[in-house]
Design a protein around this motif. Structure first.
Motif, mmCIF file in Angstrom:
data_model
loop_
_atom_site.group_PDB
_atom_site.id
_atom_site.type_symbol
_atom_site.label_atom_id
_atom_site.label_comp_id
_atom_site.label_asym_id
_atom_site.label_seq_id
_atom_site.Cartn_x
_atom_site.Cartn_y
_atom_site.Cartn_z
ATOM 1 N N THR A 204 0.863 -1.183 0.000
ATOM 2 C CA THR A 204 0.000 0.000 0.000
ATOM 3 C C THR A 204 0.898 1.232 0.000
ATOM 4 O OG1 THR A 204 -0.020 0.141 2.397
ATOM 5 C CG2 THR A 204 -1.736 -1.200 1.385
ATOM 6 N N ARG A 205 0.290 2.390 -0.207
ATOM 7 C CA ARG A 205 1.072 3.620 -0.218
ATOM 8 C C ARG A 205 1.764 3.846 1.130
ATOM 9 N NH1 ARG A 205 1.762 8.441 -2.983
ATOM 10 N NH2 ARG A 205 2.381 10.012 -1.486
ATOM 11 N N GLN A 206 1.012 3.582 2.204
ATOM 12 C CA GLN A 206 1.583 3.746 3.550
ATOM 13 C C GLN A 206 2.785 2.830 3.749
ATOM 14 O OE1 GLN A 206 0.684 5.897 6.018
ATOM 15 N NE2 GLN A 206 -0.582 6.803 4.421
ATOM 16 N N GLN A 207 2.617 1.560 3.336
ATOM 17 C CA GLN A 207 3.718 0.601 3.494
ATOM 18 C C GLN A 207 4.920 1.033 2.668
ATOM 19 O OE1 GLN A 207 1.511 -2.912 2.336
ATOM 20 N NE2 GLN A 207 1.645 -3.770 4.399
ATOM 21 N N THR A 208 4.670 1.472 1.442
ATOM 22 C CA THR A 208 5.761 1.920 0.580
ATOM 23 C C THR A 208 6.524 3.043 1.255
ATOM 24 O OG1 THR A 208 4.416 1.388 -1.347
ATOM 25 C CG2 THR A 208 6.339 2.747 -1.719
ATOM 26 N N LEU A 209 5.772 4.007 1.779
ATOM 27 C CA LEU A 209 6.391 5.169 2.405
ATOM 28 C C LEU A 209 7.227 4.768 3.625
ATOM 29 C CD1 LEU A 209 6.422 8.202 1.967
ATOM 30 C CD2 LEU A 209 4.506 8.402 3.543
ATOM 31 N N TRP A 210 6.633 3.979 4.527
ATOM 32 C CA TRP A 210 7.296 3.699 5.802
ATOM 33 C C TRP A 210 8.327 2.587 5.721
ATOM 34 C CZ3 TRP A 210 7.079 7.052 9.658
ATOM 35 C CH2 TRP A 210 6.033 7.985 9.628
ATOM 36 N N LEU A 211 8.130 1.610 4.816
ATOM 37 C CA LEU A 211 9.061 0.482 4.750
ATOM 38 C C LEU A 211 10.144 0.677 3.700
ATOM 39 C CD1 LEU A 211 6.485 -2.460 4.951
ATOM 40 C CD2 LEU A 211 7.977 -1.631 6.773
ATOM 41 N N VAL A 212 9.838 1.417 2.661
ATOM 42 C CA VAL A 212 10.782 1.513 1.539
ATOM 43 C C VAL A 212 11.378 2.919 1.404
ATOM 44 C CG1 VAL A 212 11.045 1.264 -0.956
ATOM 45 C CG2 VAL A 212 9.604 -0.338 0.310
ATOM 46 N N ILE A 213 10.536 3.924 1.368
ATOM 47 C CA ILE A 213 11.029 5.260 1.022
ATOM 48 C C ILE A 213 11.697 5.963 2.211
ATOM 49 C CG2 ILE A 213 10.409 7.501 0.053
ATOM 50 C CD1 ILE A 213 10.081 5.151 -1.895
ATOM 51 N N LEU A 214 10.982 6.088 3.321
ATOM 52 C CA LEU A 214 11.527 6.854 4.452
ATOM 53 C C LEU A 214 12.837 6.278 5.006
ATOM 54 C CD1 LEU A 214 8.320 8.050 6.320
ATOM 55 C CD2 LEU A 214 9.936 9.408 4.993
ATOM 56 N N PRO A 215 12.963 4.949 5.146
ATOM 57 C CA PRO A 215 14.259 4.444 5.641
ATOM 58 C C PRO A 215 15.421 4.862 4.744
ATOM 59 C CG PRO A 215 12.622 2.688 5.663
ATOM 60 C CD PRO A 215 11.990 3.852 4.956
ATOM 61 N N GLN A 216 15.138 5.046 3.451
ATOM 62 C CA GLN A 216 16.208 5.432 2.534
ATOM 63 C C GLN A 216 16.546 6.908 2.648
ATOM 64 O OE1 GLN A 216 16.130 3.977 -1.563
ATOM 65 N NE2 GLN A 216 14.455 2.665 -0.962
ATOM 66 N N CYS A 217 15.563 7.736 3.035
ATOM 67 C CA CYS A 217 15.909 9.164 3.077
ATOM 68 C C CYS A 217 16.270 9.657 4.459
ATOM 69 C CB CYS A 217 14.852 10.043 2.420
ATOM 70 S SG CYS A 217 13.191 9.560 2.542
ATOM 71 N N PHE A 218 16.155 8.786 5.446
ATOM 72 C CA PHE A 218 16.460 9.228 6.807
ATOM 73 C C PHE A 218 17.872 9.813 6.899
ATOM 74 C CE2 PHE A 218 17.960 8.272 11.148
ATOM 75 C CZ PHE A 218 17.087 9.086 11.827
ATOM 76 N N LYS A 219 18.848 9.063 6.358
ATOM 77 C CA LYS A 219 20.236 9.502 6.463
ATOM 78 C C LYS A 219 20.470 10.850 5.782
ATOM 79 C CE LYS A 219 22.654 6.058 4.954
ATOM 80 N NZ LYS A 219 23.768 5.189 4.544
ATOM 81 N N ARG A 220 19.848 11.008 4.602
ATOM 82 C CA ARG A 220 20.127 12.249 3.889
ATOM 83 C C ARG A 220 19.420 13.449 4.495
ATOM 84 N NH1 ARG A 220 18.121 10.532 -2.037
ATOM 85 N NH2 ARG A 220 19.397 8.754 -1.485
ATOM 86 N N MET A 221 18.503 13.196 5.433
ATOM 87 C CA MET A 221 17.846 14.318 6.092
ATOM 88 C C MET A 221 18.658 14.854 7.267
ATOM 89 S SD MET A 221 13.780 13.529 6.070
ATOM 90 C CE MET A 221 13.711 11.834 6.566
ATOM 91 N N ILE A 222 19.590 14.034 7.769
ATOM 92 C CA ILE A 222 20.281 14.431 8.998
ATOM 93 C C ILE A 222 21.159 15.683 8.827
ATOM 94 C CG2 ILE A 222 21.952 13.691 10.743
ATOM 95 C CD1 ILE A 222 20.818 10.886 10.467
ATOM 96 N N PRO A 223 22.025 15.756 7.784
ATOM 97 C CA PRO A 223 22.850 16.969 7.691
ATOM 98 C C PRO A 223 22.036 18.268 7.571
ATOM 99 C CG PRO A 223 23.773 15.230 6.334
ATOM 100 C CD PRO A 223 22.438 14.740 6.804
ATOM 101 N N PRO A 224 21.027 18.340 6.677
ATOM 102 C CA PRO A 224 20.271 19.597 6.639
ATOM 103 C C PRO A 224 19.509 19.874 7.941
ATOM 104 C CG PRO A 224 19.305 17.988 5.125
ATOM 105 C CD PRO A 224 20.609 17.437 5.593
ATOM 106 N N TRP A 225 19.110 18.813 8.612
ATOM 107 C CA TRP A 225 18.418 18.998 9.887
ATOM 108 C C TRP A 225 19.363 19.629 10.914
ATOM 109 C CZ3 TRP A 225 19.125 16.628 14.760
ATOM 110 C CH2 TRP A 225 18.063 16.772 15.663
ATOM 111 N N MET A 226 20.599 19.128 10.948
ATOM 112 C CA MET A 226 21.585 19.704 11.875
ATOM 113 C C MET A 226 21.940 21.126 11.481
ATOM 114 S SD MET A 226 23.981 16.376 12.459
ATOM 115 C CE MET A 226 25.388 17.323 12.968
ATOM 116 N N ASN A 227 21.988 21.370 10.179
ATOM 117 C CA ASN A 227 22.239 22.719 9.683
ATOM 118 C C ASN A 227 21.209 23.689 10.265
ATOM 119 O OD1 ASN A 227 23.644 24.502 7.749
ATOM 120 N ND2 ASN A 227 21.661 24.550 6.701
#
Lengths: 298, 251
Positions: A204-227
């Motif tokens: 489902t869209r929810q599963q795609t988002l939480w199981l596939v997409i978000l785990p992949q972008c978590f790391k790339r969100m950290i530097p701008p978040w710290m910025n």
């Protein structure tokens, strides 16, 4: 040229304000938008120290006839220092933590809202994001300060709301909007093939988002978040304009208690500069290190 | 699942007069074909002839503008279509593998049966390990996609799709992005699948492979099927001049 193209070019090209542009990630997953951290991390700590020393001499030369020496001013600073740090700077840090916490939670929701398949919800979240991302922080702060009640009544008990709590909410608005952009940008930087593969496997869209997409972008969100955390921390003295007793407010009070000698200005505000620098500089360096590490791995 | 009255003697996939446009560009201009259960069909044709679009329509990744696609009697071109039910029956493998990079090979295969079909873990793991063996990747279970070659990744992708136990598999130019030396291992895995009776629709540029495994070959050009037939006759007596020209360039 087609009118559509021209409009697009104007939209993209007419501003030098990075904040007005949509947040972007590079193909390798790194964020383009780390100017603040780059600027701060490029600083050599020695430059600041030299600047401080030079600045300390300045009023001593100009106002030598007043009888109050720079040495006396430094002495005063030394006496006030524990108070300024434990009562003032600590509040700046608490405000920055709480603001970041609230701003991040709200920002993640708003960012997910921006990519919602429900068009009206997505438009609303986009609008809120743009509104708070591009409004002057001080104006948002004043609006929250003046529109929030100074106390709330639950049952029979009256709870006063201290100014600094209101300031947290005021600062959390622009942080929320910028985190929202970080989340939206990170999600959209994941290749569409990932969505299609998950869809083909009946996620489902929810599963795609939480199981596939978000785990992949978590790391790339950290530097701008710290910025943004570093930017926020540097911005916390804004709340002194609203009377919150953080480091700048207390520094001014301390100088008044020391008879407002002009020689006090540079040591006291210089100390505020140094302490903010000492706190944010390692964060900026670390942000860039993470950025490099994540970008290489992709 | 709704009862569609479909029986195995009817086509498993039945495509009728499908039209599909992207904006003003019409990529499919009335395509029809049938795939029986256990059949392997290959769709070949020049780039941009709409063959990838066609198979992406079969599992509703791309909606069609008009026409009908029936999968086991279920209409894909239906606004009330239960896409999840359809996709449980239709597996798909992509040109770019599209493995989930944050999961190991085994996790990639196990995830959908666990999370989508909610099957018990032991059963899924057992089946997934058997699939790993089938695509000849024993020892790579705990490798991340980034640590595998293109051919190995594509075989994981095939196993991942098979783990859902689909009734028909779609292959979208699955060897086009591979290094020449790894193409064969992927083709072998598909051939094994075909021999086990899996219904397959392949979009491919591998003519030799198509000739070897296909029961029926369709040649598309500019959004229509210009010629089709079993491999024996398709390659030797093509009638349409466009097919002849294409084959002469490739073979």
């Amino acid at each position: 040229m087609k009118p559509g193209n021209r409009q697009k070019r104007i939209l993209q090209g007419s501003t030098d304000l990075a904040v007005l542009k949509p947040f972007r990630y590079s193909a390798a997953g790194g964020a383009y938008d780390l100017q603040f951290s780059r600027w701060l991390a490029d600083f050599s700590p020695w430059h600041l120290l030299l600047l401080m020393l030079a600045a300390c001499l300045w009023p001593g030369i100009v106002l030598a006839q007043s009888g109050y020496t720079t040495a006396q001013a430094m002495d005063a600073l030394w006496r006030w220092l524990p108070f300024l740090v434990s009562k003032g700077f600590l509040l700046n840090l608490i405000v920055s933590f709480l603001t970041m916490l609230i701003g991040t939670l709200a920002g993640v929701l708003l960012g997910l809202g921006q990519i919602s398949p429900l068009r009206p919800l997505a438009r609303l979240c986009w609008f809120l994001t743009q509104l708070f991302r591009n409004s002057p922080w001080l104006v948002l702060l004043f609006i929250v300060m003046l529109s929030f009640p100074f106390e709330i009544t639950i049952g029979d008990t009256v709870y006063p709301i201290p100014d600094w709590i209101k300031a947290v909410f005021g600062l959390a608005l622009p942080i929320m909007a910028n985190i929202s952009e970080i989340v939206r940008g990170a999600i959209q930087s994941v290749p569409t093939g990932q969505w299609e593969a998950a869809e083909s496997l009946a996620y489902t869209r929810q599963q795609t988002l939480w199981l596939v997409i978000l785990p992949q972008c978590f790391k790339r969100m950290i530097p701008p978040w710290m910025n943004w955390y570093a930017i926020l921390t540097m911005a916390t003295p804004l709340i002194s304009l609203l009377g919150v007793e953080e480091i700048v407010t207390l520094s001014r009070q301390a100088m008044e208690a020391e008879d407002n000698h002009p020689e006090l200005l540079v040591p006291f505000f210089g100390f505020a500069l140094v302490i903010f620098f000492a706190y944010c500089y390692p964060i900026a360096r670390y942000t860039l290190r993470l950025e490099k590490r994540f970008a290489v791995k992709g | 699942m709704t009862d569609t009255g479909w029986t195995p003697d009817q086509p498993l996939v039945s495509i009728r007069d499908v039209h599909k446009s992207f904006g003003e560009l019409e990529v499919l201009k009335g395509v029809s074909l049938d795939v029986m259960k256990g059949e392997v069909i290959c769709v070949i044709g020049p780039s941009g002839s709409g063959k990838s679009t066609l198979i992406r329509c079969v599992n509703a990744l791309n909606p069609i503008n008009s026409g009908s696609i029936l999968v086991e009697g279920q209409e894909v071109n239906d606004p009330h279509l239960d896409k999840l039910e359809l996709r449980k029956k239709v597996g798909m493998v992509f040109q770019q593998y599209n493995l989930f990079p944050h999961k190991t090979a085994l996790e990639n295969i196990m995830m959908a049966p666990l999370k989508v079909l909610k099957q018990p873990r032991e059963e899924v793991e057992e089946r997934s390990r058997a699939l790993i063996k089938r695509v000849n990747l024993v020892g790579k279970e705990n490798n991340y996609p980034g640590e595998l070659s293109g051919g190995q990744q594509q075989r994981v992708a095939i196993a991942r799709s098979l783990a859902m136990d689909p009734d028909v598999m779609l292959f979208d130019e699955v060897t086009a992005a591979l290094d020449p030396e790894t193409v064969n291992e992927v083709l072998l895995a598909i051939k094994d699948l075909a021999q086990r009776g899996m219904t397959c629709i392949l979009v491919t540029h591998e003519m030799g492979f198509a000739r070897e495994v296909a029961d029926h070959i369709y040649f598309t050009d500019r959004g229509i099927i210009v010629e089709h037939g079993p491999p024996a006759t398709f390659f030797s007596d093509a009638k349409d001049p466009r097919t002849k020209e294409f084959l002469s360039q490739i073979l």
